[in-house]
Design a protein around this motif. Sequence first.
Motif, mmCIF file in Angstrom:
data_model
loop_
_atom_site.group_PDB
_atom_site.id
_atom_site.type_symbol
_atom_site.label_atom_id
_atom_site.label_comp_id
_atom_site.label_asym_id
_atom_site.label_seq_id
_atom_site.Cartn_x
_atom_site.Cartn_y
_atom_site.Cartn_z
ATOM 1 N N UNK A 142 0.944 -0.989 0.214
ATOM 2 C CA UNK A 142 -0.686 -0.025 -0.428
ATOM 3 C C UNK A 142 0.657 1.449 -0.518
ATOM 4 N N UNK A 143 0.521 2.227 -0.965
ATOM 5 C CA UNK A 143 1.407 3.348 -1.048
ATOM 6 C C UNK A 143 0.307 4.752 -1.076
ATOM 7 N N UNK A 144 0.276 5.587 0.050
ATOM 8 C CA UNK A 144 -0.400 7.090 -0.247
ATOM 9 C C UNK A 144 0.598 8.199 -0.152
ATOM 10 N N UNK A 145 0.247 8.899 -1.349
ATOM 11 C CA UNK A 145 1.704 10.171 -1.406
ATOM 12 C C UNK A 145 1.253 10.546 -3.017
ATOM 13 N N UNK A 146 1.978 12.341 -2.346
ATOM 14 C CA UNK A 146 1.318 12.690 -4.019
ATOM 15 C C UNK A 146 1.941 12.129 -5.480
ATOM 16 N N UNK A 147 1.188 11.917 -6.548
ATOM 17 C CA UNK A 147 1.871 11.137 -6.740
ATOM 18 C C UNK A 147 2.230 12.768 -8.149
ATOM 19 N N UNK A 148 3.558 12.053 -8.954
ATOM 20 C CA UNK A 148 4.598 13.059 -9.368
ATOM 21 C C UNK A 148 4.155 13.149 -10.471
ATOM 22 N N UNK A 149 3.497 12.572 -11.011
ATOM 23 C CA UNK A 149 2.816 13.360 -12.422
ATOM 24 C C UNK A 149 1.432 13.967 -12.658
ATOM 25 N N UNK A 150 0.518 14.075 -12.066
ATOM 26 C CA UNK A 150 -0.994 14.374 -12.141
ATOM 27 C C UNK A 150 -1.052 15.626 -11.302
ATOM 28 N N UNK A 151 0.653 15.327 -10.082
ATOM 29 C CA UNK A 151 0.255 16.271 -9.093
ATOM 30 C C UNK A 151 -0.991 16.658 -7.885
ATOM 31 N N UNK A 152 -1.440 14.953 -7.970
ATOM 32 C CA UNK A 152 -2.564 14.913 -6.943
ATOM 33 C C UNK A 152 -2.273 14.130 -6.161
ATOM 34 N N UNK A 153 -3.062 14.185 -4.992
ATOM 35 C CA UNK A 153 -2.751 13.024 -3.750
ATOM 36 C C UNK A 153 -3.172 11.622 -4.680
ATOM 37 N N UNK A 154 -2.469 10.446 -4.525
ATOM 38 C CA UNK A 154 -3.291 9.270 -5.064
ATOM 39 C C UNK A 154 -2.974 7.988 -3.997
ATOM 40 N N UNK A 155 -3.113 7.084 -4.647
ATOM 41 C CA UNK A 155 -2.653 5.308 -2.858
ATOM 42 C C UNK A 155 -2.795 4.150 -4.021
ATOM 43 N N UNK A 156 -2.286 3.528 -4.285
ATOM 44 C CA UNK A 156 -2.096 2.464 -4.889
ATOM 45 C C UNK A 156 -2.211 1.337 -3.842
ATOM 46 N N UNK A 157 -1.594 -0.055 -4.111
ATOM 47 C CA UNK A 157 -1.944 -0.974 -3.643
ATOM 48 C C UNK A 157 -2.334 -2.601 -4.454
ATOM 49 N N UNK A 158 -1.823 -3.625 -3.852
ATOM 50 C CA UNK A 158 -2.035 -5.139 -4.684
ATOM 51 C C UNK A 158 -1.941 -5.847 -3.446
ATOM 52 N N UNK A 159 -3.279 -6.302 -3.268
ATOM 53 C CA UNK A 159 -3.654 -7.617 -2.785
ATOM 54 C C UNK A 159 -4.571 -8.814 -3.438
ATOM 55 N N UNK A 160 -4.783 -9.764 -2.813
ATOM 56 C CA UNK A 160 -5.639 -11.177 -3.407
ATOM 57 C C UNK A 160 -6.457 -11.943 -3.138
ATOM 58 N N UNK A 161 -6.601 -12.541 -3.265
ATOM 59 C CA UNK A 161 -7.131 -13.632 -3.133
ATOM 60 C C UNK A 161 -7.851 -14.964 -2.949
ATOM 61 N N UNK A 162 -7.810 -15.973 -2.885
ATOM 62 C CA UNK A 162 -9.089 -17.534 -3.401
ATOM 63 C C UNK A 162 -9.889 -17.721 -3.376
ATOM 64 N N UNK A 163 -11.000 -18.053 -4.506
ATOM 65 C CA UNK A 163 -11.918 -17.881 -4.365
ATOM 66 C C UNK A 163 -11.967 -19.867 -5.178
ATOM 67 N N UNK A 164 -13.302 -20.568 -4.679
ATOM 68 C CA UNK A 164 -13.637 -21.951 -6.118
ATOM 69 C C UNK A 164 -14.385 -21.373 -6.735
ATOM 70 N N UNK A 165 -14.324 -21.457 -7.905
ATOM 71 C CA UNK A 165 -15.113 -21.198 -9.419
ATOM 72 C C UNK A 165 -16.283 -21.372 -9.683
ATOM 73 N N UNK A 166 -15.952 -23.403 -8.547
ATOM 74 C CA UNK A 166 -17.232 -23.777 -8.452
ATOM 75 C C UNK A 166 -18.403 -23.228 -8.248
ATOM 76 N N UNK A 167 -18.275 -22.590 -6.465
ATOM 77 C CA UNK A 167 -18.784 -22.216 -5.840
ATOM 78 C C UNK A 167 -20.038 -20.560 -6.361
ATOM 79 N N UNK A 168 -19.039 -19.914 -8.103
ATOM 80 C CA UNK A 168 -19.288 -19.226 -8.860
ATOM 81 C C UNK A 168 -20.354 -19.335 -10.023
ATOM 82 N N UNK A 169 -20.817 -21.171 -9.762
ATOM 83 C CA UNK A 169 -21.456 -21.276 -11.117
ATOM 84 C C UNK A 169 -20.380 -21.831 -12.510
#
Length: 192
Positions: A142-169
Amino acid sequence: MQKLTKLSAALVLAAAAAAPALAAPETYVTDGTHTFPRFSYSHFGYSTQLSRFDKASGKIVLDKAAKTASVEVVIDTKSVNTGYDTFNEHIQGEDFLDTAKYPTATFKSTKVVFEGDKPVSIEGNLTLKGVTKPVTLTVTSFQAMPHPMVKKDAIGANAFTVVKRSEFNAGKYAPHVGDDVRIDIAIEAIKQ
Protein backbone atom coordinates in the motif's frame (compact mmCIF):
# COMPACT_ATOMS: atom_id res chain seq x y z
CA MET A 1 -12.71 28.11 39.00
CA GLN A 2 -15.10 29.95 36.70
CA LYS A 3 -12.17 30.88 34.37
CA LEU A 4 -11.11 27.23 34.25
CA THR A 5 -14.65 26.17 33.34
CA LYS A 6 -14.83 28.78 30.55
CA LEU A 7 -11.38 27.74 29.27
CA SER A 8 -12.39 24.06 29.28
CA ALA A 9 -15.61 24.84 27.41
CA ALA A 10 -13.69 26.89 24.83
CA LEU A 11 -11.20 24.06 24.30
CA VAL A 12 -13.99 21.50 23.87
CA LEU A 13 -15.74 23.74 21.31
CA ALA A 14 -12.46 24.34 19.43
CA ALA A 15 -11.71 20.62 19.34
CA ALA A 16 -15.23 19.83 18.14
CA ALA A 17 -14.94 22.42 15.37
CA ALA A 18 -11.54 21.11 14.28
CA ALA A 19 -12.43 17.38 14.39
CA PRO A 20 -14.28 17.21 11.06
CA ALA A 21 -11.34 18.86 9.30
CA LEU A 22 -8.91 16.33 10.75
CA ALA A 23 -10.93 13.21 9.96
CA ALA A 24 -12.44 14.04 6.59
CA PRO A 25 -12.84 11.05 4.29
CA GLU A 26 -11.20 11.46 0.89
CA THR A 27 -12.52 9.90 -2.32
CA TYR A 28 -10.14 8.35 -4.85
CA VAL A 29 -11.19 7.18 -8.32
CA THR A 30 -9.34 4.28 -9.91
CA ASP A 31 -6.87 4.93 -12.71
CA GLY A 32 -7.97 2.58 -15.50
CA THR A 33 -4.49 2.56 -17.01
CA HIS A 34 -2.97 1.13 -13.82
CA THR A 35 -5.79 -0.97 -12.32
CA PHE A 36 -5.88 -4.57 -13.49
CA PRO A 37 -7.56 -7.55 -11.83
CA ARG A 38 -5.76 -10.79 -12.70
CA PHE A 39 -6.61 -14.41 -12.09
CA SER A 40 -4.60 -17.62 -12.08
CA TYR A 41 -5.41 -21.31 -11.84
CA SER A 42 -3.87 -24.72 -12.37
CA HIS A 43 -4.23 -26.14 -15.87
CA PHE A 44 -4.27 -29.93 -15.44
CA GLY A 45 -1.34 -29.52 -13.05
CA TYR A 46 0.95 -28.73 -15.98
CA SER A 47 1.15 -25.00 -15.39
CA THR A 48 -0.40 -22.05 -13.62
CA GLN A 49 -2.27 -19.99 -16.19
CA LEU A 50 -2.30 -16.21 -15.77
CA SER A 51 -4.98 -13.96 -17.27
CA ARG A 52 -6.33 -10.50 -16.59
CA PHE A 53 -9.21 -8.15 -17.19
CA ASP A 54 -8.23 -5.09 -19.22
CA LYS A 55 -11.03 -2.84 -17.93
CA ALA A 56 -11.95 -2.09 -14.32
CA SER A 57 -13.29 0.96 -12.53
CA GLY A 58 -14.07 1.90 -8.98
CA LYS A 59 -13.57 4.17 -6.04
CA ILE A 60 -11.96 4.12 -2.65
CA VAL A 61 -13.02 6.32 0.26
CA LEU A 62 -10.20 6.66 2.77
CA ASP A 63 -10.18 8.43 6.12
CA LYS A 64 -6.51 8.42 7.10
CA ALA A 65 -7.08 9.89 10.56
CA ALA A 66 -9.87 7.49 11.52
CA LYS A 67 -8.14 4.56 9.78
CA THR A 68 -11.29 3.57 7.92
CA ALA A 69 -11.96 2.95 4.25
CA SER A 70 -14.37 1.51 1.72
CA VAL A 71 -13.56 -0.04 -1.63
CA GLU A 72 -15.74 -0.64 -4.69
CA VAL A 73 -14.43 -2.22 -7.89
CA VAL A 74 -16.37 -3.05 -11.06
CA ILE A 75 -14.71 -5.43 -13.52
CA ASP A 76 -15.74 -5.54 -17.17
CA THR A 77 -15.74 -9.33 -17.64
CA LYS A 78 -15.93 -8.93 -21.43
CA SER A 79 -12.42 -7.45 -21.24
CA VAL A 80 -10.92 -10.80 -20.19
CA ASN A 81 -7.48 -11.22 -21.72
CA THR A 82 -5.99 -14.72 -21.68
CA GLY A 83 -3.48 -13.90 -24.42
CA TYR A 84 -5.41 -15.99 -26.95
CA ASP A 85 -8.53 -14.65 -28.75
CA THR A 86 -10.22 -18.05 -29.10
CA PHE A 87 -9.84 -18.74 -25.40
CA ASN A 88 -11.08 -15.24 -24.55
CA GLU A 89 -14.32 -16.14 -26.34
CA HIS A 90 -14.43 -19.57 -24.66
CA ILE A 91 -14.01 -18.19 -21.15
CA GLN A 92 -16.77 -15.63 -21.81
CA GLY A 93 -19.21 -18.47 -22.56
CA GLU A 94 -21.97 -19.84 -20.32
CA ASP A 95 -19.75 -22.48 -18.71
CA PHE A 96 -17.40 -19.86 -17.29
CA LEU A 97 -18.03 -16.09 -17.06
CA ASP A 98 -21.25 -15.96 -19.17
CA THR A 99 -20.50 -12.35 -20.12
CA ALA A 100 -23.60 -12.07 -22.33
CA LYS A 101 -25.73 -12.36 -19.19
CA TYR A 102 -23.24 -11.03 -16.61
CA PRO A 103 -21.02 -8.37 -18.23
CA THR A 104 -19.56 -7.21 -14.92
CA ALA A 105 -18.22 -8.60 -11.68
CA THR A 106 -18.13 -6.44 -8.55
CA PHE A 107 -16.35 -6.26 -5.23
CA LYS A 108 -17.76 -4.11 -2.40
CA SER A 109 -15.98 -3.93 0.91
CA THR A 110 -17.71 -4.38 4.23
CA LYS A 111 -14.64 -3.79 6.43
CA VAL A 112 -11.05 -2.64 5.96
CA VAL A 113 -8.56 -3.71 8.63
CA PHE A 114 -5.58 -1.41 9.31
CA GLU A 115 -2.26 -1.98 11.04
CA GLY A 116 -0.89 1.46 11.76
CA ASP A 117 -1.52 3.68 8.74
CA LYS A 118 -1.83 0.86 6.21
CA PRO A 119 -4.69 -1.46 5.32
CA VAL A 120 -3.75 -5.14 5.66
CA SER A 121 -7.00 -6.84 4.69
CA ILE A 122 -10.27 -5.94 3.03
CA GLU A 123 -13.39 -7.95 3.77
CA GLY A 124 -16.25 -7.70 1.33
CA ASN A 125 -18.59 -9.31 -1.15
CA LEU A 126 -17.57 -10.55 -4.57
CA THR A 127 -20.36 -10.87 -7.13
CA LEU A 128 -19.47 -12.98 -10.13
CA LYS A 129 -21.88 -14.57 -12.59
CA GLY A 130 -24.84 -13.45 -10.45
CA VAL A 131 -23.52 -15.14 -7.28
CA THR A 132 -22.38 -13.12 -4.28
CA LYS A 133 -19.93 -14.59 -1.76
CA PRO A 134 -17.90 -13.05 1.08
CA VAL A 135 -14.16 -12.87 0.43
CA THR A 136 -11.17 -11.36 2.20
CA LEU A 137 -8.46 -9.64 0.20
CA THR A 138 -4.98 -9.74 1.73
CA VAL A 139 -3.18 -6.46 1.05
CA THR A 140 0.47 -7.09 0.17
CA SER A 141 1.48 -3.47 -0.49
CA PHE A 142 0.00 0.00 0.00
CA GLN A 143 1.26 3.47 -0.85
CA ALA A 144 -0.30 6.90 -0.26
CA MET A 145 1.56 9.95 -1.58
CA PRO A 146 1.32 12.79 -4.08
CA HIS A 147 1.41 11.44 -7.63
CA PRO A 148 4.56 12.81 -9.30
CA MET A 149 2.95 13.16 -12.74
CA VAL A 150 -0.64 14.27 -12.13
CA LYS A 151 0.27 16.42 -9.09
CA LYS A 152 -2.61 15.10 -6.98
CA ASP A 153 -2.74 12.80 -3.97
CA ALA A 154 -2.88 9.16 -5.01
CA ILE A 155 -3.02 5.72 -3.45
CA GLY A 156 -2.04 2.31 -4.75
CA ALA A 157 -2.19 -1.25 -3.52
CA ASN A 158 -1.81 -4.88 -4.42
CA ALA A 159 -4.14 -7.45 -2.89
CA PHE A 160 -5.27 -11.04 -3.47
CA THR A 161 -7.81 -13.66 -2.50
CA VAL A 162 -8.53 -17.25 -3.51
CA VAL A 163 -12.02 -18.41 -4.49
CA LYS A 164 -13.54 -21.66 -5.73
CA ARG A 165 -14.94 -21.07 -9.20
CA SER A 166 -17.48 -23.86 -8.68
CA GLU A 167 -19.09 -21.68 -5.97
CA PHE A 168 -19.77 -19.09 -8.69
CA ASN A 169 -21.34 -21.57 -11.14
CA ALA A 170 -18.17 -21.65 -13.25
CA GLY A 171 -16.74 -25.02 -12.27
CA LYS A 172 -16.60 -26.81 -15.62
CA TYR A 173 -13.65 -29.22 -15.95
CA ALA A 174 -12.88 -29.11 -12.21
CA PRO A 175 -10.84 -30.62 -10.66
CA HIS A 176 -8.64 -31.14 -13.76
CA VAL A 177 -8.68 -27.44 -14.41
CA GLY A 178 -8.19 -26.05 -10.92
CA ASP A 179 -11.26 -25.10 -8.92
CA ASP A 180 -9.15 -22.75 -6.79
CA VAL A 181 -8.65 -19.45 -8.56
CA ARG A 182 -6.36 -16.79 -7.18
CA ILE A 183 -7.56 -13.26 -7.90
CA ASP A 184 -4.94 -10.52 -7.68
CA ILE A 185 -5.65 -6.84 -8.12
CA ALA A 186 -3.18 -4.08 -8.75
CA ILE A 187 -4.99 -0.81 -8.13
CA GLU A 188 -4.08 2.86 -8.35
CA ALA A 189 -6.49 5.69 -7.62
CA ILE A 190 -6.33 9.48 -7.79
CA LYS A 191 -7.91 11.81 -5.23
CA GLN A 192 -10.93 13.71 -6.52
